[in-house]
Design a protein around this motif. Structure first.
Motif, PDB file in Angstrom:
ATOM      1  N   UNK A   1       0.809  -1.217   0.000  1.00 51.88           N
ATOM      2  CA  UNK A   1       0.000   0.000   0.000  1.00 51.88           C
ATOM      3  C   UNK A   1       0.843   1.269   0.000  1.00 51.88           C
ATOM      4  N   UNK A   2       2.023   1.227   0.623  1.00 53.54           N
ATOM      5  CA  UNK A   2       2.830   2.442   0.768  1.00 53.54           C
ATOM      6  C   UNK A   2       4.310   2.131   0.659  1.00 53.54           C
ATOM      7  N   UNK A   3       5.092   3.172   0.394  1.00 53.21           N
ATOM      8  CA  UNK A   3       6.537   3.013   0.260  1.00 53.21           C
ATOM      9  C   UNK A   3       7.211   4.375   0.438  1.00 53.21           C
ATOM     10  N   UNK A   4       8.466   4.355   0.844  1.00 54.43           N
ATOM     11  CA  UNK A   4       9.233   5.604   0.960  1.00 54.43           C
ATOM     12  C   UNK A   4       9.539   6.195  -0.410  1.00 54.43           C
ATOM     13  N   UNK A   5       9.570   5.338  -1.440  1.00 57.23           N
ATOM     14  CA  UNK A   5       9.821   5.806  -2.810  1.00 57.23           C
ATOM     15  C   UNK A   5       8.655   5.386  -3.700  1.00 57.23           C
ATOM     16  N   UNK A   6       8.382   6.153  -4.735  1.00 56.25           N
ATOM     17  CA  UNK A   6       7.229   5.875  -5.603  1.00 56.25           C
ATOM     18  C   UNK A   6       7.329   4.502  -6.248  1.00 56.25           C
ATOM     19  N   UNK A   7       8.566   4.114  -6.613  1.00 51.56           N
ATOM     20  CA  UNK A   7       8.759   2.844  -7.314  1.00 51.56           C
ATOM     21  C   UNK A   7       8.445   1.641  -6.424  1.00 51.56           C
ATOM     22  N   UNK A   8       8.271   1.873  -5.115  1.00 54.67           N
ATOM     23  CA  UNK A   8       8.046   0.763  -4.195  1.00 54.67           C
ATOM     24  C   UNK A   8       6.591   0.409  -3.964  1.00 54.67           C
ATOM     25  N   UNK A   9       5.665   1.210  -4.487  1.00 53.32           N
ATOM     26  CA  UNK A   9       4.247   0.944  -4.217  1.00 53.32           C
ATOM     27  C   UNK A   9       3.691  -0.140  -5.152  1.00 53.32           C
ATOM     28  N   UNK A  10       2.637  -0.796  -4.667  1.00 52.89           N
ATOM     29  CA  UNK A  10       1.830  -1.730  -5.461  1.00 52.89           C
ATOM     30  C   UNK A  10       2.620  -2.887  -6.045  1.00 52.89           C
ATOM     31  N   UNK A  11       3.702  -3.284  -5.374  1.00 53.88           N
ATOM     32  CA  UNK A  11       4.355  -4.529  -5.787  1.00 53.88           C
ATOM     33  C   UNK A  11       3.462  -5.678  -5.340  1.00 53.88           C
ATOM     34  N   UNK A  12       3.278  -6.649  -6.215  1.00 57.67           N
ATOM     35  CA  UNK A  12       2.305  -7.703  -5.925  1.00 57.67           C
ATOM     36  C   UNK A  12       2.977  -9.018  -5.555  1.00 57.67           C
ATOM     37  N   UNK A  13       2.247  -9.818  -4.783  1.00 55.98           N
ATOM     38  CA  UNK A  13       2.631 -11.176  -4.425  1.00 55.98           C
ATOM     39  C   UNK A  13       1.369 -12.026  -4.441  1.00 55.98           C
ATOM     40  N   UNK A  14       1.496 -13.281  -4.813  1.00 58.65           N
ATOM     41  CA  UNK A  14       0.328 -14.146  -4.915  1.00 58.65           C
ATOM     42  C   UNK A  14       0.448 -15.296  -3.915  1.00 58.65           C
ATOM     43  N   UNK A  15      -0.654 -15.596  -3.257  1.00 57.43           N
ATOM     44  CA  UNK A  15      -0.670 -16.702  -2.303  1.00 57.43           C
ATOM     45  C   UNK A  15      -1.017 -17.996  -3.029  1.00 57.43           C
ATOM     46  N   UNK A  16      -0.069 -18.933  -3.039  1.00 59.85           N
ATOM     47  CA  UNK A  16      -0.285 -20.212  -3.706  1.00 59.85           C
ATOM     48  C   UNK A  16      -0.335 -21.350  -2.692  1.00 59.85           C
ATOM     49  N   UNK A  17      -0.612 -20.997  -1.443  1.00 56.38           N
ATOM     50  CA  UNK A  17      -0.725 -21.995  -0.381  1.00 56.38           C
ATOM     51  C   UNK A  17      -2.195 -22.188  -0.034  1.00 56.38           C
ATOM     52  N   UNK A  18      -2.589 -23.415   0.220  1.00 51.90           N
ATOM     53  CA  UNK A  18      -4.000 -23.714   0.489  1.00 51.90           C
ATOM     54  C   UNK A  18      -4.306 -23.805   1.976  1.00 51.90           C
ATOM     55  N   UNK A  19      -3.421 -23.277   2.812  1.00 54.36           N
ATOM     56  CA  UNK A  19      -3.674 -23.266   4.256  1.00 54.36           C
ATOM     57  C   UNK A  19      -4.922 -22.431   4.544  1.00 54.36           C
TER      58      UNK A  19
END
Length: 339
Positions: free
Chosen positions: A36-54
């Motif tokens: 959601x947030x970052x100290x630099x603009x390039x750091x916002x909205x980096x995505x990760x996907x959950x591939x675990x079925x826990x």
């Protein structure tokens, strides 16, 4: 814990929350999370996907969750799409900067992406996943080689592991000498402004990056050590080079093999750290180098040690080159697949 776009569930923090809060923020397989947030603009909205079925995963307010409609969209395909330059630019442009750069759910929802049919999404996702698995295997191989090297260094320089001569006999006992007795140690006379990007000669200064120069001060086999900074990581070099005035060059080796000395100093980097003076910026003085004790075997054993360690470094460097080539290839694939 994020590992190249996926979430390492085994290393996540465990918390106790009530059932109502948990149900509201329950994480499912295929959920995609954005920073959601970052100290630099390039750091916002980096995505990760959950591939675990826990079924016991939740998330907090520092992240934005997207839950794809899996009957229409592949979560893995979307994850890769969100990391492409065209999509990243849209995220960054929608960021709002005050003290930090932030992005909201509505901003993310407005980002436009091109999506093929689900079967094609699945094929693209599977192909790119295979590329990432290859990258992970290479990175693991490099990690294991680095750990192996650390163990070998410890065994060699503690003399737990010794070489034999050509007749199978033990080499003589190691002898201790001061670094100033077996080498010449000096600083350069150049400044950072003397370096350029495309010069003929290598320029060494206090930073870890290596620049160039149009002149050289030394034509030597040398060990280069920064004289200031937080770390004093040595470099080995052979040839013509320019040198910063607060960077040390160790050369003119007497009864010591240059590459062996490089590995010895690298292994004993804590000695340099302990000798450095200063509070904000640590610095090394010439007498600290001159009085550094070097425990050295005979030249033949030094050579054997250096060649053995160089062979390990060659393997590490070869794997690193494979990693870099694969990353460049993957980047090209992403650009072609997500036009």
């Amino acid at each position: 814990m994020y590992v190249d776009g996926t979430i390492d569930v085994d290393n996540l923090t465990r918390v106790a929350i009530d059932e109502k809060e948990f149900s509201k923020n329950r994480v499912e397989y295929g959920d995609i999370f954005f920073t959601r947030s970052s100290l630099v603009k390039e750091g916002i909205a980096h995505s990760n996907v959950n591939l675990n079925k826990a079924d016991d995963l939740t998330f907090d307010g520092h992240l934005i969750r997207m839950r794809p409609i899996k009957e229409k969209y592949s979560p893995i395909f979307l994850y890769y799409n969100f990391g492409t330059p065209n999509t990243r630019i849209q995220f960054i442009q929608r960021g709002k900067t005050t003290t930090m750069t932030t992005i909201g759910q509505d901003d993310i929802a407005k980002v436009e992406i091109s999506i093929p049919t689900l079967p094609e999404q699945t094929k693209i996702a599977s192909f790119l996943t295979a590329v990432d698995e290859k990258l992970q295997a290479l990175k693991k191989k490099k990690f294991l080689l680095v750990q192996y090297k650390k163990g070998i260094l410890q065994q060699l320089f503690s003399q737990e592991l010794r070489f034999k001569d050509d007749n199978g006999n033990d080499f003589p006992d190691w002898e201790e000498k001061k670094l100033g007795e077996i080498t010449t140690i000096t600083t350069g006379s150049s400044n950072r402004v003397d370096s350029i990007l495309d010069g003929e000669f290598t320029f060494f200064d206090r930073s870890q990056d290596i620049r160039t120069s149009n002149r050289y001060l030394f034509d030597k086999e040398a060990i280069i050590v920064p004289g200031e900074g937080q770390e004093f990581i040595p470099k080995y070099f052979k040839g013509k080079f320019d040198l910063h005035q607060r960077t040390y060059a160790i050369f003119d080796f007497k009864d010591i093999y240059g590459k062996f000395l490089f590995y010895y100093i690298s292994f004993n980097d804590k000695h340099l750290q302990s000798q450095a003076v200063g509070s904000t910026v640590k610095s090394l003085r010439l007498p600290m180098f001159e009085t550094m004790l070097i425990n050295r075997p005979c030249l033949e054993e030094q050579t054997n040690i250096a060649h053995f360690l160089s062979a390990i470094d060659d393997k590490i460097n070869a794997v690193q080159q494979q990693i870099e080539k694969t990353e460049v290839w993957k980047k090209g694939l992403l650009q072609k697949m997500f036009v």
